[in-house]
Motif scaffolding. Structure first.
Motif, PDB file in Angstrom:
ATOM      1  N   THR A   6       0.843  -1.199   0.000  1.00 30.60           N
ATOM      2  CA  THR A   6       0.000   0.000   0.000  1.00 30.60           C
ATOM      3  C   THR A   6       0.878   1.249   0.000  1.00 30.60           C
ATOM      4  OG1 THR A   6      -0.054   0.176   2.416  1.00 30.60           O
ATOM      5  CG2 THR A   6      -1.732  -1.241   1.382  1.00 30.60           C
ATOM      6  N   GLN A   7       0.241   2.386  -0.207  1.00 30.94           N
ATOM      7  CA  GLN A   7       0.980   3.648  -0.125  1.00 30.94           C
ATOM      8  C   GLN A   7       1.610   3.810   1.254  1.00 30.94           C
ATOM      9  OE1 GLN A   7       1.438   5.931  -2.713  1.00 30.94           O
ATOM     10  NE2 GLN A   7       0.458   4.389  -3.996  1.00 30.94           N
ATOM     11  N   THR A  17       6.533   6.571  -4.252  1.00 34.88           N
ATOM     12  CA  THR A  17       5.677   6.057  -5.324  1.00 34.88           C
ATOM     13  C   THR A  17       5.336   7.183  -6.305  1.00 34.88           C
ATOM     14  OG1 THR A  17       3.600   6.574  -4.186  1.00 34.88           O
ATOM     15  CG2 THR A  17       4.651   4.443  -3.674  1.00 34.88           C
ATOM     16  N   GLN A  19       2.459   8.028  -7.116  1.00 36.44           N
ATOM     17  CA  GLN A  19       1.324   8.739  -6.520  1.00 36.44           C
ATOM     18  C   GLN A  19       1.807   9.803  -5.533  1.00 36.44           C
ATOM     19  OE1 GLN A  19       1.593   5.399  -6.725  1.00 36.44           O
ATOM     20  NE2 GLN A  19      -0.104   4.786  -8.077  1.00 36.44           N
ATOM     21  N   MET A  20       2.811   9.473  -4.743  1.00 34.24           N
ATOM     22  CA  MET A  20       3.369  10.453  -3.806  1.00 34.24           C
ATOM     23  C   MET A  20       3.978  11.634  -4.547  1.00 34.24           C
ATOM     24  SD  MET A  20       5.282   8.020  -1.033  1.00 34.24           S
ATOM     25  CE  MET A  20       4.496   6.524  -0.434  1.00 34.24           C
ATOM     26  N   LYS A  35       5.711  11.775   2.063  1.00 39.24           N
ATOM     27  CA  LYS A  35       5.993  10.377   2.433  1.00 39.24           C
ATOM     28  C   LYS A  35       5.907  10.181   3.942  1.00 39.24           C
ATOM     29  CE  LYS A  35       9.565   8.779   0.345  1.00 39.24           C
ATOM     30  NZ  LYS A  35      10.987   8.501   0.026  1.00 39.24           N
ATOM     31  N   ASP A 220      -4.862  -2.105  -2.067  1.00 38.70           N
ATOM     32  CA  ASP A 220      -4.588  -0.746  -1.610  1.00 38.70           C
ATOM     33  C   ASP A 220      -5.861   0.103  -1.668  1.00 38.70           C
ATOM     34  OD1 ASP A 220      -3.390   1.428  -0.531  1.00 38.70           O
ATOM     35  OD2 ASP A 220      -1.990   1.801  -2.181  1.00 38.70           O
TER      36      ASP A 220
END
Length: 436
Positions: A6-7, A17, A19-20, A35, A220
């Motif tokens: 997962t994130q 990631t 996405q981050m 993060k 996730d």
């Protein structure tokens, strides 16, 4: 193969990631800070591994306040094309999330269409879909049936699910002993309450919570802990049932984090304005900073037809005080399924509330557009004003329909040549100021 699930798992392992990175850019924050916040559970990035067209967003009190739009078909309004039009309009108007609350027919094709075509975060309430999916009365469903529908929604790519895990058999006794004016107004919460009452069993979302967390970790899916006991009127705000459930949601938040599952916590509801900020503080303490997702709050009970305004007032105070995610409310709240215009009015009202809160919180860049608007107004530059407007089409239409008889360029029909801005511009430039 990904080395994280997962994130939150990635953040804890020090992995950045995509996405981050996307969220950090949007929020004008260093990715290392994003993060850290994700690792701590103070920011969530709902991003199901199967939602390929998603444009990721972060949700947290220190980020821009995000807006959710509830849509979906019902037995009386089952036009999927109309709902898809609402979805696309919502995204165009700036909504960051869409919740599919469909409660009629085969919901899966529409849900898959959303996760296949919509770039916004997609959320659902699986308990709504349970009766529809199995085509059986509520009392005949088993705990396993409810859990499997959660898995089905995860497989379909939804980014977050609302589950009413905090309501237990103890709550049944509390509701009966502590007489509320409105009992439970949460649709999902009332279904779980009804199922427990009819079967005598414990809430399946509470009893099988660890298994649900395994599903969320696999795909996730961010868990949005629903507030079954949210107040449905001012009288019920901040009562024993609401607070006891919130304490349990705090415990469930910690258990989810132990599974590396991202969590949001849902909150009120109807609430007097003077209680809103205090509720945000209580939630932050009990749930250790997990993002707070609120409906409104609606600060009066007597404005049907105008509840988008009622909710915007409460939403601005809530977001300024720590709420991270506002669920929009439309003029049709308490009255009917919203149409396209209702959806627009609800989104604009929520966006105003969110933007006002972001300015108050000092979010980087939040006031930039306001400052540009001030410059455009000082210069009486109408096109620049429209470009800065939250809803340019409406602003342009109002001005065009009511232009002054003369001097269109530097006045409007409100003040005409009595315009303070025009007079000051001329005075400071040493020009003659004509009024008549």
């Amino acid at each position: 193969m990904n080395s994280y699930t997962t994130q939150m798992d990635a953040a804890r392992k020090g992995i950045t990631t995509p996405q981050m990175e996307a969220v950090a850019k949007k929020e004008r924050m260093p990715v290392e800070q994003i993060k850290k916040l994700v690792a701590e559970g103070k920011v969530v990035i709902p991003a199901n591994k199967r939602h390929a067209c998603l444009k990721p967003e972060g949700i947290g009190s220190m980020l821009r306040t995000k807006i959710n739009v509830n849509l979906g078909v019902s037995r009386d309004c089952k036009d999927y094309e109309m709902e898809m039009e609402k979805v696309m309009n919502a995204v165009k108007l700036g909504a960051e999330a869409i919740m599919d609350l469909s409660s009629h027919g085969d919901t899966r094709p529409f849900r898959r269409k959303l996760t296949g075509e919509c770039p916004a975060m997609i959320g659902t309430v699986p308990v709504y879909d349970s009766v529809i999916h199995y085509q059986r009365d509520l009392s005949t469903l088993t705990a396993r049936d409810f859990v499997e529908v959660v898995r089905l929604h995860a497989e379909d790519g939804v980014d977050f699910v609302t589950l009413h895990c905090g309501i237990t058999r103890k709550t049944i006794e509390q509701i009966r002993e502590n007489k509320r004016k409105m009992n439970l107004v949460s649709r999902g919460g009332s279904l779980v309450f009804a199922w427990m009452s009819m079967t005598g069993e414990e809430n399946p979302f509470y009893e099988y919570y660890d298994e649900i967390l395994e599903i969320c970790e696999e795909y996730d899916v961010t868990l949005s802990l629903g507030d079954a006991c949210r107040p449905g009127c001012l009288m019920d705000a901040t009562d024993v049932c609401q607070m006891e459930e919130l304490v349990r949601l705090g415990e469930l938040t910690k258990r989810a984090w132990d599974h590396r599952v991202q969590v949001m916590v849902e909150g009120p509801g109807h609430m007097p304005l003077n209680q809103v900020a205090a509720n945000m503080e209580v939630q932050k303490n009990i749930c250790k900073g997990a993002p707070f997702y609120v409906l409104g709050p609606l600060v009066t009970d007597i404005a049907p037809g105008y509840d988008h305004i009622t909710a915007a007032i409460g939403g601005a105070v809530a977001a300024m005080s720590g709420a991270a995610f506002l669920c929009y409310v439309t003029p049709a709240e308490h009255l009917a399924l919203p149409n396209v215009e209702d959806v627009k009015q609800g989104i604009i009202a929520s966006r105003i509330a969110a933007h006002a809160a972001d300015i108050a919180k000092g979010i980087p860049g939040a006031r930039d557009r306001d400052d540009r608007m001030a410059e455009a107004r000082r210069a009486l530059d109408w096109e620049a004003q429209f470009a800065c407007a939250m809803d340019p089409d409406t602003a342009r239409a109002i001005r065009s329909a009511r232009l002054p008889e003369e001097d269109h360029s530097d006045t409007c029909s409100m003040c005409g040549k009595f315009c303070a801005v025009r007079s000051m511009n001329k005075a400071l430039a040493g020009e003659y100021i004509d009024i008549l």
